[in-house]
Scaffold this motif. Structure first.
Motif, PDB file in Angstrom:
ATOM      1  N   VAL A  22     -11.517  -7.843 -11.335  1.00 27.46           N
ATOM      2  CA  VAL A  22     -11.563  -7.058 -10.101  1.00 27.46           C
ATOM      3  C   VAL A  22     -12.985  -6.562  -9.886  1.00 27.46           C
ATOM      4  CG1 VAL A  22     -10.630  -5.054  -8.868  1.00 27.46           C
ATOM      5  CG2 VAL A  22      -9.162  -6.352 -10.435  1.00 27.46           C
ATOM      6  N   VAL A  23     -13.493  -6.793  -8.685  1.00 29.44           N
ATOM      7  CA  VAL A  23     -14.799  -6.288  -8.289  1.00 29.44           C
ATOM      8  C   VAL A  23     -14.572  -5.354  -7.113  1.00 29.44           C
ATOM      9  CG1 VAL A  23     -17.074  -6.867  -7.370  1.00 29.44           C
ATOM     10  CG2 VAL A  23     -15.973  -8.395  -9.022  1.00 29.44           C
ATOM     11  N   THR A  88      -3.857  -7.198  -9.317  1.00 27.46           N
ATOM     12  CA  THR A  88      -4.403  -6.743 -10.594  1.00 27.46           C
ATOM     13  C   THR A  88      -3.530  -7.170 -11.767  1.00 27.46           C
ATOM     14  OG1 THR A  88      -3.331  -4.578 -10.343  1.00 27.46           O
ATOM     15  CG2 THR A  88      -5.618  -4.775  -9.605  1.00 27.46           C
ATOM     16  N   ARG A  89      -2.452  -7.857 -11.481  1.00 29.47           N
ATOM     17  CA  ARG A  89      -1.563  -8.339 -12.537  1.00 29.47           C
ATOM     18  C   ARG A  89      -1.551  -9.865 -12.632  1.00 29.47           C
ATOM     19  NH1 ARG A  89      -0.638  -3.515 -10.836  1.00 29.47           N
ATOM     20  NH2 ARG A  89       0.434  -1.991 -12.096  1.00 29.47           N
ATOM     21  N   LEU A  90      -2.434 -10.529 -11.875  1.00 30.60           N
ATOM     22  CA  LEU A  90      -2.519 -11.985 -11.915  1.00 30.60           C
ATOM     23  C   LEU A  90      -3.010 -12.468 -13.276  1.00 30.60           C
ATOM     24  CD1 LEU A  90      -4.196 -12.722  -8.462  1.00 30.60           C
ATOM     25  CD2 LEU A  90      -1.841 -13.250  -9.122  1.00 30.60           C
ATOM     26  N   THR A  95     -11.323 -13.964  -8.955  1.00 29.14           N
ATOM     27  CA  THR A  95     -11.901 -12.646  -8.699  1.00 29.14           C
ATOM     28  C   THR A  95     -11.129 -11.993  -7.567  1.00 29.14           C
ATOM     29  OG1 THR A  95     -14.083 -13.389  -9.403  1.00 29.14           O
ATOM     30  CG2 THR A  95     -14.002 -11.383  -8.076  1.00 29.14           C
ATOM     31  N   VAL A  96     -10.759 -10.750  -7.768  1.00 32.12           N
ATOM     32  CA  VAL A  96     -10.129  -9.937  -6.728  1.00 32.12           C
ATOM     33  C   VAL A  96     -11.208  -8.994  -6.218  1.00 32.12           C
ATOM     34  CG1 VAL A  96      -8.359  -8.225  -6.205  1.00 32.12           C
ATOM     35  CG2 VAL A  96      -7.859 -10.076  -7.826  1.00 32.12           C
ATOM     36  N   TRP A  97     -11.577  -9.158  -4.962  1.00 36.04           N
ATOM     37  CA  TRP A  97     -12.581  -8.311  -4.324  1.00 36.04           C
ATOM     38  C   TRP A  97     -11.847  -7.183  -3.614  1.00 36.04           C
ATOM     39  CZ3 TRP A  97     -17.677  -9.605  -5.037  1.00 36.04           C
ATOM     40  CH2 TRP A  97     -17.937 -10.894  -5.510  1.00 36.04           C
ATOM     41  N   LEU A  98     -12.078  -5.970  -4.053  1.00 38.75           N
ATOM     42  CA  LEU A  98     -11.403  -4.801  -3.490  1.00 38.75           C
ATOM     43  C   LEU A  98     -12.419  -3.984  -2.703  1.00 38.75           C
ATOM     44  CD1 LEU A  98      -9.021  -2.861  -3.211  1.00 38.75           C
ATOM     45  CD2 LEU A  98      -9.635  -1.924  -5.450  1.00 38.75           C
ATOM     46  N   ILE A  99     -12.225  -3.921  -1.391  1.00 42.06           N
ATOM     47  CA  ILE A  99     -13.120  -3.128  -0.547  1.00 42.06           C
ATOM     48  C   ILE A  99     -12.621  -1.692  -0.541  1.00 42.06           C
ATOM     49  CG2 ILE A  99     -13.926  -2.735   1.806  1.00 42.06           C
ATOM     50  CD1 ILE A  99     -13.928  -5.745   2.201  1.00 42.06           C
ATOM     51  N   SER A 100     -13.527  -0.785  -0.868  1.00 42.52           N
ATOM     52  CA  SER A 100     -13.193   0.633  -0.892  1.00 42.52           C
ATOM     53  C   SER A 100     -14.294   1.379  -0.161  1.00 42.52           C
ATOM     54  CB  SER A 100     -13.070   1.107  -2.344  1.00 42.52           C
ATOM     55  OG  SER A 100     -12.618   2.423  -2.395  1.00 42.52           O
ATOM     56  N   GLY A 101     -14.004   1.767   1.080  1.00 40.98           N
ATOM     57  CA  GLY A 101     -15.012   2.402   1.925  1.00 40.98           C
ATOM     58  C   GLY A 101     -15.673   3.604   1.285  1.00 40.98           C
ATOM     59  N   ILE A 102     -14.982   4.689   1.209  1.00 44.65           N
ATOM     60  CA  ILE A 102     -15.507   5.906   0.597  1.00 44.65           C
ATOM     61  C   ILE A 102     -14.429   6.401  -0.364  1.00 44.65           C
ATOM     62  CG2 ILE A 102     -16.411   8.231   0.992  1.00 44.65           C
ATOM     63  CD1 ILE A 102     -17.167   7.263   3.833  1.00 44.65           C
ATOM     64  N   PRO A 103     -14.446   5.913  -1.600  1.00 46.05           N
ATOM     65  CA  PRO A 103     -13.374   6.259  -2.539  1.00 46.05           C
ATOM     66  C   PRO A 103     -13.423   7.722  -2.969  1.00 46.05           C
ATOM     67  CG  PRO A 103     -15.055   4.966  -3.631  1.00 46.05           C
ATOM     68  CD  PRO A 103     -15.435   5.025  -2.184  1.00 46.05           C
ATOM     69  N   ARG A 104     -12.246   8.243  -3.254  1.00 45.25           N
ATOM     70  CA  ARG A 104     -12.141   9.604  -3.783  1.00 45.25           C
ATOM     71  C   ARG A 104     -12.621   9.592  -5.236  1.00 45.25           C
ATOM     72  NH1 ARG A 104      -5.980   9.639  -2.342  1.00 45.25           N
ATOM     73  NH2 ARG A 104      -6.194   8.635  -4.347  1.00 45.25           N
ATOM     74  N   PRO A 105     -13.031  10.745  -5.764  1.00 48.45           N
ATOM     75  CA  PRO A 105     -13.495  10.802  -7.160  1.00 48.45           C
ATOM     76  C   PRO A 105     -12.471  10.278  -8.165  1.00 48.45           C
ATOM     77  CG  PRO A 105     -14.125  12.805  -6.022  1.00 48.45           C
ATOM     78  CD  PRO A 105     -13.257  12.027  -5.079  1.00 48.45           C
ATOM     79  N   ASP A 106     -11.169  10.560  -7.931  1.00 56.89           N
ATOM     80  CA  ASP A 106     -10.167  10.064  -8.876  1.00 56.89           C
ATOM     81  C   ASP A 106     -10.014   8.543  -8.790  1.00 56.89           C
ATOM     82  OD1 ASP A 106      -9.036  10.655  -6.333  1.00 56.89           O
ATOM     83  OD2 ASP A 106      -7.018  10.612  -7.168  1.00 56.89           O
ATOM     84  N   ASP A 107     -10.227   7.958  -7.588  1.00 55.63           N
ATOM     85  CA  ASP A 107     -10.220   6.497  -7.468  1.00 55.63           C
ATOM     86  C   ASP A 107     -11.393   5.902  -8.246  1.00 55.63           C
ATOM     87  OD1 ASP A 107      -7.953   6.407  -5.844  1.00 55.63           O
ATOM     88  OD2 ASP A 107      -9.144   6.565  -4.008  1.00 55.63           O
ATOM     89  N   LEU A 108     -12.568   6.506  -8.103  1.00 56.21           N
ATOM     90  CA  LEU A 108     -13.742   6.032  -8.849  1.00 56.21           C
ATOM     91  C   LEU A 108     -13.504   6.095 -10.355  1.00 56.21           C
ATOM     92  CD1 LEU A 108     -16.691   7.607  -6.830  1.00 56.21           C
ATOM     93  CD2 LEU A 108     -16.138   5.178  -7.038  1.00 56.21           C
ATOM     94  N   ALA A 109     -12.885   7.179 -10.801  1.00 58.65           N
ATOM     95  CA  ALA A 109     -12.583   7.315 -12.231  1.00 58.65           C
ATOM     96  C   ALA A 109     -11.615   6.225 -12.685  1.00 58.65           C
ATOM     97  CB  ALA A 109     -12.007   8.704 -12.514  1.00 58.65           C
TER      98      ALA A 109
END
Length: 116
Positions: A22-23, A88-90, A95-109
């Motif tokens: 995952v990227v 995420t279970r493949l 490669t799984v490209w996950l776009i995350s605009g403005i992630p929350r701090p817990d998402d980043l963690a």
């Protein structure tokens, strides 16, 4: 095998180094995230993009929009969550490209903890 705390953190996702990798591509709206992925992804890769999911749910959608009604947004959020869960279970080496605009701090963690 993993100890109980590590296994609980991993949940039932494939461990990093096995199966899909995952990227996470992070940036502001219209910051070039989709363009970056189009330039780097391979044909068999998966892209999870909230805007693309929302546009796919609308019968007549503007080509490039970041604004949609609440009901479309709610369905798109659930569809994105389901896509992340499955991708995420493949076990395939893609490669799984996950776009995350403005992630929350817990998402980043979580991203960091999972090695994404």
């Amino acid at each position: 095998p993993a100890c109980k705390p590590c296994n609980s953190k991993r949940q039932n996702r494939v461990m990093t180094g096995y199966g899909a990798s995952v990227v996470v591509v992070i940036g502001p709206p219209a910051g070039g995230k989709t363009t970056y992925i189009k330039e780097h992804a391979k044909p068999a890769d998966i892209t999870i993009d909230m805007d693309a999911i929302a546009r796919a749910l609308m019968p007549i959608a503007p080509e490039a929009t970041h604004v949609y009604s609440d009901h479309v947004r709610n369905v798109a959020i659930k569809a994105r969550s389901a896509a992340i869960h499955c991708a995420t279970r493949l076990k395939e080496h893609v490669t799984v490209w996950l776009i995350s605009g403005i992630p929350r701090p817990d998402d980043l963690a979580d991203y960091k903890r999972l090695g994404w």
